[in-house]
Design an enzyme around this catalytic site. Structure first.
Site, PDB file in Angstrom:
ATOM      1  N   VAL A  11      -9.364 -31.247  27.624  1.00 46.40           N
ATOM      2  CA  VAL A  11     -10.460 -31.863  26.876  1.00 46.40           C
ATOM      3  C   VAL A  11     -11.375 -30.805  26.252  1.00 46.40           C
ATOM      4  CG1 VAL A  11     -12.557 -33.242  27.156  1.00 46.40           C
ATOM      5  CG2 VAL A  11     -10.408 -34.037  28.123  1.00 46.40           C
ATOM      6  N   GLU A 154     -14.613 -38.976  27.005  1.00 48.96           N
ATOM      7  CA  GLU A 154     -13.552 -38.683  26.042  1.00 48.96           C
ATOM      8  C   GLU A 154     -12.411 -39.684  26.203  1.00 48.96           C
ATOM      9  OE1 GLU A 154     -13.440 -36.556  23.436  1.00 48.96           O
ATOM     10  OE2 GLU A 154     -11.622 -37.737  23.149  1.00 48.96           O
ATOM     11  N   LEU A 156      -9.380 -39.260  24.278  1.00 48.66           N
ATOM     12  CA  LEU A 156      -8.172 -38.753  23.617  1.00 48.66           C
ATOM     13  C   LEU A 156      -6.930 -39.016  24.455  1.00 48.66           C
ATOM     14  CD1 LEU A 156      -7.175 -35.975  25.187  1.00 48.66           C
ATOM     15  CD2 LEU A 156      -9.064 -34.980  23.945  1.00 48.66           C
ATOM     16  N   GLU A 158      -3.322 -37.443  25.444  1.00 50.46           N
ATOM     17  CA  GLU A 158      -2.542 -36.216  25.380  1.00 50.46           C
ATOM     18  C   GLU A 158      -1.326 -36.483  24.508  1.00 50.46           C
ATOM     19  OE1 GLU A 158      -1.792 -34.491  29.205  1.00 50.46           O
ATOM     20  OE2 GLU A 158      -3.900 -34.578  29.768  1.00 50.46           O
ATOM     21  N   LYS A 210     -15.878 -45.569  30.486  1.00 52.70           N
ATOM     22  CA  LYS A 210     -14.677 -44.723  30.582  1.00 52.70           C
ATOM     23  C   LYS A 210     -13.752 -45.220  31.703  1.00 52.70           C
ATOM     24  CE  LYS A 210     -11.791 -41.410  30.287  1.00 52.70           C
ATOM     25  NZ  LYS A 210     -10.815 -41.341  29.200  1.00 52.70           N
ATOM     26  N   GLY A 259       8.028 -49.556  32.704  1.00 51.25           N
ATOM     27  CA  GLY A 259       8.714 -48.274  32.878  1.00 51.25           C
ATOM     28  C   GLY A 259       8.730 -47.853  34.328  1.00 51.25           C
ATOM     29  N   GLY A 263       1.617 -41.854  34.982  1.00 51.22           N
ATOM     30  CA  GLY A 263       1.104 -40.658  35.673  1.00 51.22           C
ATOM     31  C   GLY A 263      -0.010 -40.061  34.849  1.00 51.22           C
ATOM     32  N   CYS A 266      -5.323 -38.822  34.146  1.00 52.60           N
ATOM     33  CA  CYS A 266      -6.435 -39.767  34.055  1.00 52.60           C
ATOM     34  C   CYS A 266      -6.212 -41.080  34.798  1.00 52.60           C
ATOM     35  CB  CYS A 266      -6.762 -40.046  32.592  1.00 52.60           C
ATOM     36  SG  CYS A 266      -7.440 -38.603  31.762  1.00 52.60           S
ATOM     37  N   LYS A 269      -6.018 -41.061  38.793  1.00 49.40           N
ATOM     38  CA  LYS A 269      -7.248 -40.610  39.479  1.00 49.40           C
ATOM     39  C   LYS A 269      -8.441 -41.498  39.133  1.00 49.40           C
ATOM     40  CE  LYS A 269      -9.386 -37.099  36.513  1.00 49.40           C
ATOM     41  NZ  LYS A 269     -10.552 -37.860  36.092  1.00 49.40           N
TER      42      LYS A 269
END
Ligand SMILES: NC(=O)c1ccc[n+]([C@@H]2O[C@H](COP(=O)([O-])OP(=O)(O)OC[C@H]3O[C@@H](n4cnc5c(N)ncnc54)[C@H](O)[C@@H]3O)[C@@H](O)[C@H]2O)c1
Length: 443
Positions: A11, A154, A156, A158, A210, A259, A263, A266, A269
């Protein structure tokens, strides 16, 4: 504006680089010295599409700097972003030690009024703690400064981090003062396609937004995974169900993909941290517990399918694995489903031959050296080498290069023509026509 970003991980590096790209002067403070040395040489700690050229051009333009401590920062900042990690503690709560340390450093360093922005995902109420820690340090220095602590989580993804940062769906900002509001608006206006995309709210509301967003997305995935188990038992194809429900405008298609488990850094946890917050406030987070439990079970779906086909003892079975990263477009291995699969295969006496376009370097550091030495685990040079003499291919990460593979070449190298598709990438009928035994998730 003069900006400091504390933490040059996923980040922090993306945030710092994008703000530099927009013409700001950015200094990233990163405690990991080798990381900083590499960044100065243009070697990135992560793989993220299009990030490297952007870092290089901004360093060359003198807008982006990497240092190991506040002592090396040349200018007084207008804005300081905290972008350090908040990993899971043993009880599932977010470990806030890095954020606290960053706050203390800020209090020891600042000389002018500024805005401190929490970009790390932090427990609700953390901004107050950050404020108190900075104030304590300022009091020790007998310095009176005006500073705001803003929450700006944030969002975003990955693998699409730059695009997400530069063209955000929305920017969430929790704050208390008009001064901070003006600074945040100035900062984000260049990337806001319309003013409605920035949402100002109370600090705690932003912190909670968030967690709620990630928990919602994880819930959709776990829900679909649960449906996939049911579909499989009842002879229903979850992929048709997915299209059928996703086309409902009230539901939509995003994050509806069944699927072999989610994992990453983010979802797992953050769901656990939210469960912990709920528990400490006397709330029984029944849905979150189920989301987490379903995901843990889902990560064992591929090993279970292997057991059904080959038996519990996998001695003599060679498993080809396509994909190690937790998702395509990144080399991030945090809580990746591949880790569970590989460990299970090896624990049951089997061997693994794996390939990932980007994550093998990171995976090599994470997985026990003894597996490589004993030959229980081999990383292949390309996706077809990973299939040499294997009894089965398990697809774990849906990298684009795995979507339309050369089936003739695959058949030529695989000992047995069996595919376990952990991400439902292939059309079962096409695979069977091509001479493969095929099993997906929930079909
Ligand atoms: N990775 C993502 O996709 C993502 C997306 C949204 C939000 N987040 C959140 O953003 C935060 C950061 O995540 P990340 O994935 O970038 O973590 P990361 O582990 O990749 O990076 C954190 C960096 O901070 C550095 N650091 C720690 N303490 C420091 C200190 N006192 N001073 C300077 N540097 C320090 C570490 O060395 C590390 O390089 C987390 O709270 C995470 O939940 C992550």
């Amino acid at each position: 504006m003069n900006i400091i970003v504390i933490g040059a991980g996923y980040v922090g590096l993306v945030t710092g680089t994008c703000f530099a790209e927009l013409g700001n002067q950015v200094t990233c403070i990163e405690v990991n010295e080798p990381k900083v040395n590499n960044l100065k040489k243009g070697i990135l700690p992560i793989y993220e599409p299009n990030l490297l050229p952007m870092v290089t051009s901004n360093v060359e333009a003198g807008r982006l700097h990497f240092v190991t401590s506040f002592a090396a920062v040349a200018v007084d900042p207008d804005v300081i972003f905290i972008a350090v990690g908040t990993p899971s503690g043993e009880d599932g709560a977010a470990n806030i030690a890095y954020v606290e340390e960053a706050a203390r450093h800020i209090g020891d360093f600042i000389r002018e009024d500024c805005v401190v922005v929490d970009k790390s995902t932090v427990p609700v109420g953390m901004a107050d703690q950050v404020k108190a820690l900075i104030q304590q340090a300022l009091d020790k220095r007998q310095l009176s400064l005006t500073f705001d602590v803003v929450s700006n989580p944030e969002f975003l993804r990955e693998g699409a981090a730059i695009e997400d940062f530069m063209c955000p769906d929305r920017v969430i900002v929790g704050l208390q003062s008009d001064r901070a509001k003006q600074i945040m608006l100035n900062l984000y206006t260049p990337i806001l396609r319309s003013p409605e995309r920035i949402y100002f709210m109370n600090v705690k509301d932003a912190e909670m937004t968030k967690y709620a967003a990630n928990a919602m997305l994880a819930t959709r995935i776990s829900f679909m995974n649960e449906m996939s188990v049911l579909c499989e038992r009842m002879g229903v194809d979850i992929e048709n169900v997915r299209m059928g429900i996703g086309s409902d405008s009230r539901i939509g298609h995003a994050f509806l993909y069944p699927g072999c488990g989610y994992g990453g850094s983010c979802f797992p946890k953050d769901v656990r941290a939210l469960m912990n917050m709920a528990e400490s406030h006397g709330v029984d987070a029944m849905i979150l517990k189920a989301v987490e439990k379903r995901n843990q079970i889902q990560k064992t779906v591929l090993p279970q399918k292997l057991a059904t086909i080959f038996g519990e003892d996998l001695s003599g079975v060679l498993v080809g694995v396509w994909g190690l990263a937790f998702k395509p477009g990144t080399d991030d291995m945090r809580e990746a489903s591949s880790l569970v699969l590989i460990e299970e295969v090896i624990r049951r006496g089997g061997r693994v031959q794996a390939y990932d376009p980007e994550a093998m370097g990171v995976a090599r550091q994470l997985l026990p050296e003894k597996w490589f030495k004993s030959g229980q685990l081999v990383f292949a040079a390309n996706q077809y080498d990973a299939l040499q003499d294997v009894d089965v291919l398990a697809l774990v990460t849906e990298w684009k290069s795995f979507c339309y593979p050369d089936l003739t070449r695959m058949k030529g190298v695989m000992r047995r023509h069996l595919i376990l598709d952990g991400r439902n990438q292939y059309n079962p009928a096409h695979m069977r026509e091509a001479g493969f035994d095929y099993a997906g998730i929930g079909r």
